[in-house]
Design a protein around this motif. Structure first.
Motif, PDB file in Angstrom:
ATOM      1  N   GLU A  78       0.827  -1.203   0.000  1.00 48.41           N
ATOM      2  CA  GLU A  78       0.000   0.000   0.000  1.00 48.41           C
ATOM      3  C   GLU A  78       0.864   1.257   0.000  1.00 48.41           C
ATOM      4  OE1 GLU A  78      -2.749   1.779   3.382  1.00 48.41           O
ATOM      5  OE2 GLU A  78      -3.768   0.146   2.327  1.00 48.41           O
ATOM      6  N   GLN A  79       1.957   1.235   0.741  1.00 50.74           N
ATOM      7  CA  GLN A  79       2.846   2.392   0.782  1.00 50.74           C
ATOM      8  C   GLN A  79       3.468   2.659  -0.588  1.00 50.74           C
ATOM      9  OE1 GLN A  79       5.200   0.947   4.194  1.00 50.74           O
ATOM     10  NE2 GLN A  79       4.661   2.835   5.255  1.00 50.74           N
ATOM     11  N   LEU A  80       3.759   1.609  -1.329  1.00 51.96           N
ATOM     12  CA  LEU A  80       4.294   1.770  -2.676  1.00 51.96           C
ATOM     13  C   LEU A  80       3.216   2.252  -3.644  1.00 51.96           C
ATOM     14  CD1 LEU A  80       6.469  -1.440  -2.683  1.00 51.96           C
ATOM     15  CD2 LEU A  80       7.366   0.837  -3.199  1.00 51.96           C
ATOM     16  N   LEU A  81       2.042   1.656  -3.556  1.00 51.02           N
ATOM     17  CA  LEU A  81       0.947   2.024  -4.449  1.00 51.02           C
ATOM     18  C   LEU A  81       0.583   3.494  -4.324  1.00 51.02           C
ATOM     19  CD1 LEU A  81      -1.609  -0.933  -4.216  1.00 51.02           C
ATOM     20  CD2 LEU A  81      -0.543  -0.076  -6.303  1.00 51.02           C
ATOM     21  N   PHE A  82       0.575   3.991  -3.096  1.00 53.49           N
ATOM     22  CA  PHE A  82       0.077   5.334  -2.853  1.00 53.49           C
ATOM     23  C   PHE A  82       1.189   6.328  -2.549  1.00 53.49           C
ATOM     24  CE2 PHE A  82      -3.576   2.547  -1.381  1.00 53.49           C
ATOM     25  CZ  PHE A  82      -4.135   2.510  -2.648  1.00 53.49           C
ATOM     26  N   GLY A  83       2.418   5.952  -2.943  1.00 48.97           N
ATOM     27  CA  GLY A  83       3.497   6.918  -3.015  1.00 48.97           C
ATOM     28  C   GLY A  83       4.126   7.360  -1.717  1.00 48.97           C
ATOM     29  N   GLU A  84       4.120   6.515  -0.696  1.00 45.97           N
ATOM     30  CA  GLU A  84       4.815   6.890   0.534  1.00 45.97           C
ATOM     31  C   GLU A  84       6.324   6.699   0.401  1.00 45.97           C
ATOM     32  OE1 GLU A  84       3.150   5.539   4.208  1.00 45.97           O
ATOM     33  OE2 GLU A  84       1.108   5.569   3.415  1.00 45.97           O
ATOM     34  N   PHE A  85       6.725   5.956  -0.631  1.00 44.68           N
ATOM     35  CA  PHE A  85       8.133   5.847  -0.991  1.00 44.68           C
ATOM     36  C   PHE A  85       8.321   6.512  -2.351  1.00 44.68           C
ATOM     37  CE2 PHE A  85       7.542   1.674   1.369  1.00 44.68           C
ATOM     38  CZ  PHE A  85       8.043   2.171   2.568  1.00 44.68           C
TER      39      PHE A  85
ATOM     40  N   SER B 197       1.087  -5.564 -10.642  1.00 43.23           N
ATOM     41  CA  SER B 197       2.533  -5.346 -10.648  1.00 43.23           C
ATOM     42  C   SER B 197       2.882  -4.007 -11.289  1.00 43.23           C
ATOM     43  CB  SER B 197       3.228  -6.484 -11.403  1.00 43.23           C
ATOM     44  OG  SER B 197       4.599  -6.203 -11.589  1.00 43.23           O
ATOM     45  N   LEU B 198       2.213  -3.670 -12.372  1.00 47.30           N
ATOM     46  CA  LEU B 198       2.486  -2.414 -13.066  1.00 47.30           C
ATOM     47  C   LEU B 198       2.125  -1.212 -12.201  1.00 47.30           C
ATOM     48  CD1 LEU B 198       1.137  -3.476 -16.564  1.00 47.30           C
ATOM     49  CD2 LEU B 198       3.531  -3.147 -15.935  1.00 47.30           C
ATOM     50  N   TRP B 199       1.026  -1.308 -11.466  1.00 42.50           N
ATOM     51  CA  TRP B 199       0.627  -0.195 -10.592  1.00 42.50           C
ATOM     52  C   TRP B 199       1.600  -0.033  -9.435  1.00 42.50           C
ATOM     53  CZ3 TRP B 199      -3.958   3.015 -10.071  1.00 42.50           C
ATOM     54  CH2 TRP B 199      -4.711   3.082 -11.253  1.00 42.50           C
ATOM     55  N   LEU B 200       2.135  -1.131  -8.936  1.00 38.69           N
ATOM     56  CA  LEU B 200       3.151  -1.037  -7.892  1.00 38.69           C
ATOM     57  C   LEU B 200       4.389  -0.308  -8.404  1.00 38.69           C
ATOM     58  CD1 LEU B 200       2.995  -4.596  -6.280  1.00 38.69           C
ATOM     59  CD2 LEU B 200       2.590  -2.430  -5.095  1.00 38.69           C
TER      60      LEU B 200
ATOM     61  N   VAL C  52      13.646   1.514  -4.000  1.00 36.64           N
ATOM     62  CA  VAL C  52      12.559   1.700  -4.960  1.00 36.64           C
ATOM     63  C   VAL C  52      13.208   2.020  -6.305  1.00 36.64           C
ATOM     64  CG1 VAL C  52      10.489   3.028  -5.515  1.00 36.64           C
ATOM     65  CG2 VAL C  52      11.099   2.609  -3.117  1.00 36.64           C
ATOM     66  N   PRO C  53      12.836   1.337  -7.381  1.00 39.53           N
ATOM     67  CA  PRO C  53      13.492   1.589  -8.668  1.00 39.53           C
ATOM     68  C   PRO C  53      13.327   3.037  -9.127  1.00 39.53           C
ATOM     69  CG  PRO C  53      12.127  -0.381  -8.769  1.00 39.53           C
ATOM     70  CD  PRO C  53      11.804   0.299  -7.480  1.00 39.53           C
ATOM     71  N   ASP C  54      14.382   3.579  -9.719  1.00 38.99           N
ATOM     72  CA  ASP C  54      14.270   4.885 -10.365  1.00 38.99           C
ATOM     73  C   ASP C  54      13.344   4.768 -11.564  1.00 38.99           C
ATOM     74  OD1 ASP C  54      15.907   6.726  -8.907  1.00 38.99           O
ATOM     75  OD2 ASP C  54      17.661   5.634  -9.619  1.00 38.99           O
ATOM     76  N   MET C  55      12.643   5.859 -11.864  1.00 37.49           N
ATOM     77  CA  MET C  55      11.811   5.880 -13.060  1.00 37.49           C
ATOM     78  C   MET C  55      12.569   6.606 -14.164  1.00 37.49           C
ATOM     79  SD  MET C  55       9.160   4.824 -14.540  1.00 37.49           S
ATOM     80  CE  MET C  55       8.272   4.158 -13.122  1.00 37.49           C
ATOM     81  N   THR C  56      12.733   5.941 -15.284  1.00 41.33           N
ATOM     82  CA  THR C  56      13.395   6.513 -16.450  1.00 41.33           C
ATOM     83  C   THR C  56      12.414   6.526 -17.617  1.00 41.33           C
ATOM     84  OG1 THR C  56      14.186   4.357 -17.232  1.00 41.33           O
ATOM     85  CG2 THR C  56      15.603   5.561 -15.663  1.00 41.33           C
ATOM     86  N   TYR C  57      12.771   7.257 -18.667  1.00 41.10           N
ATOM     87  CA  TYR C  57      11.906   7.273 -19.850  1.00 41.10           C
ATOM     88  C   TYR C  57      11.743   5.870 -20.424  1.00 41.10           C
ATOM     89  CZ  TYR C  57      11.867  12.383 -20.124  1.00 41.10           C
ATOM     90  OH  TYR C  57      11.668  13.715 -19.861  1.00 41.10           O
ATOM     91  N   ALA C  58      12.838   5.121 -20.481  1.00 38.31           N
ATOM     92  CA  ALA C  58      12.780   3.773 -21.054  1.00 38.31           C
ATOM     93  C   ALA C  58      11.869   2.869 -20.226  1.00 38.31           C
ATOM     94  CB  ALA C  58      14.183   3.179 -21.130  1.00 38.31           C
TER      95      ALA C  58
ATOM     96  N   THR D   5      10.009  -7.547  -4.613  1.00 40.39           N
ATOM     97  CA  THR D   5      11.076  -7.571  -5.617  1.00 40.39           C
ATOM     98  C   THR D   5      10.655  -8.413  -6.813  1.00 40.39           C
ATOM     99  OG1 THR D   5      12.784  -7.291  -3.917  1.00 40.39           O
ATOM    100  CG2 THR D   5      13.492  -8.166  -6.042  1.00 40.39           C
ATOM    101  N   ALA D   6      10.014  -9.542  -6.544  1.00 42.32           N
ATOM    102  CA  ALA D   6       9.533 -10.407  -7.626  1.00 42.32           C
ATOM    103  C   ALA D   6       8.484  -9.703  -8.474  1.00 42.32           C
ATOM    104  CB  ALA D   6       8.955 -11.696  -7.042  1.00 42.32           C
ATOM    105  N   GLU D   7       7.746  -8.776  -7.875  1.00 44.66           N
ATOM    106  CA  GLU D   7       6.710  -8.037  -8.594  1.00 44.66           C
ATOM    107  C   GLU D   7       7.253  -6.791  -9.288  1.00 44.66           C
ATOM    108  OE1 GLU D   7       2.549  -8.405  -6.480  1.00 44.66           O
ATOM    109  OE2 GLU D   7       4.079  -8.126  -4.955  1.00 44.66           O
ATOM    110  N   GLY D   8       8.546  -6.517  -9.131  1.00 43.45           N
ATOM    111  CA  GLY D   8       9.140  -5.360  -9.791  1.00 43.45           C
ATOM    112  C   GLY D   8       8.986  -4.061  -9.036  1.00 43.45           C
ATOM    113  N   ALA D   9       8.424  -4.117  -7.831  1.00 41.25           N
ATOM    114  CA  ALA D   9       8.185  -2.895  -7.060  1.00 41.25           C
ATOM    115  C   ALA D   9       9.428  -2.433  -6.316  1.00 41.25           C
ATOM    116  CB  ALA D   9       7.049  -3.117  -6.065  1.00 41.25           C
ATOM    117  N   LEU D  10      10.333  -3.364  -6.025  1.00 43.25           N
ATOM    118  CA  LEU D  10      11.598  -3.057  -5.369  1.00 43.25           C
ATOM    119  C   LEU D  10      12.722  -3.746  -6.131  1.00 43.25           C
ATOM    120  CD1 LEU D  10      10.639  -3.618  -1.598  1.00 43.25           C
ATOM    121  CD2 LEU D  10      10.832  -1.422  -2.786  1.00 43.25           C
ATOM    122  N   VAL D  11      13.937  -3.258  -5.953  1.00 41.83           N
ATOM    123  CA  VAL D  11      15.107  -3.898  -6.552  1.00 41.83           C
ATOM    124  C   VAL D  11      16.162  -4.101  -5.471  1.00 41.83           C
ATOM    125  CG1 VAL D  11      14.751  -3.034  -8.893  1.00 41.83           C
ATOM    126  CG2 VAL D  11      16.055  -1.665  -7.262  1.00 41.83           C
ATOM    127  N   VAL D  12      16.938  -5.164  -5.636  1.00 46.65           N
ATOM    128  CA  VAL D  12      18.055  -5.430  -4.734  1.00 46.65           C
ATOM    129  C   VAL D  12      19.336  -5.254  -5.530  1.00 46.65           C
ATOM    130  CG1 VAL D  12      19.171  -7.095  -3.214  1.00 46.65           C
ATOM    131  CG2 VAL D  12      16.670  -7.052  -3.392  1.00 46.65           C
TER     132      VAL D  12
END
Length: 215
Positions: A20-27, A155-158, A72-78, A57-64
């Motif tokens: 929920e924190q990821l979905l609604f932008g607390e990170f 997963s995409l919304w996360l 939290v993954p950076d957002m890039t144009y690609a 991490t498996a859902e793509g919402a976090l990276v190790v």
């Protein structure tokens, strides 16, 4: 009476909270997270935090990273382009399938949620906007009864949640537009193609809004 009946395991509760924190932008994109820091802020042990991080991490919402740092993954144009490509391929289909299933009460619930979205935009309540917008989409997606597609959409919304929150914080809610009203009108008259089209346009507008945060 056993109070433990029906109680969720701790790792499920922690996962739901972080999700929920990821979905609604607390990170925010690029934000580093530590297991011990999350455990302290949530008030839990480290084991359920590790399990939640593994799932997210498996859902793509976090990276190790290589140094085992979690962020939290950076957002890039690609990355944004890829997310948009999959979203417009999957979500409008889910919306159309949900509309065709004609589940009782869905149209009325979407109209109610659209009012919540509009009110949140008017008063500038970003958190309420993000929550109501999510529920609007996934109320209809869930009605599609298509588990595989639904998981892809979740997963995409996360992955897009943190960047969308940054956009709302930077530009406010006054500049937000959506196609919710068009979708609900189309749903009421049974125009399933118009429902699909409204959701596709809604997604494209939202992704364009996010892209402005990358400039």
């Amino acid at each position: 009476m056993n109070r433990l009946v029906g109680k969720k395991p701790e790792h499920e509760t922690i996962y739901a909270q972080l999700r929920e924190q990821l979905l609604f932008g607390e990170f925010v994109p690029g934000q580093p997270l530590t297991i011990h820091g999350l455990a302290e802020s949530i008030g839990s042990g480290v084991t359920p935090i590790r399990e939640a991080i593994r799932r997210l991490t498996a859902e793509g919402a976090l990276v190790v990273r290589e140094n085992r740092r979690v962020e939290v993954p950076d957002m890039t144009y690609a990355r944004l382009e890829q997310i948009e490509l999959v979203r417009v391929s999957v979500e409008p289909v889910l919306a159309m399938m949900g509309a065709k299933n004609n589940v009782s009460g869905v149209a009325a619930e979407l109209e109610r949620l659209d009012q919540e979205v509009n009110h949140a935009i008017e008063v500038g309540d970003i958190r309420k906007y993000l929550e109501a917008n999510y529920r609007f989409h996934f109320t209809l997606y869930a009605a599609a009864d298509a588990e595989v597609l639904l998981r892809v959409a979740e997963s995409l919304w996360l992955q897009i949640g943190p960047a969308l929150r940054v956009g709302c914080g930077r530009f406010g809610t006054a500049n937000l537009v959506d196609q919710h009203h068009a979708a609900t009108v189309a749903l009421r008259v049974g125009d399933f193609e118009a429902v699909r089209s409204a959701f596709e346009e809604d997604i494209r507008q939202g992704m364009k809004f996010v892209s402005q945060t990358l400039k």
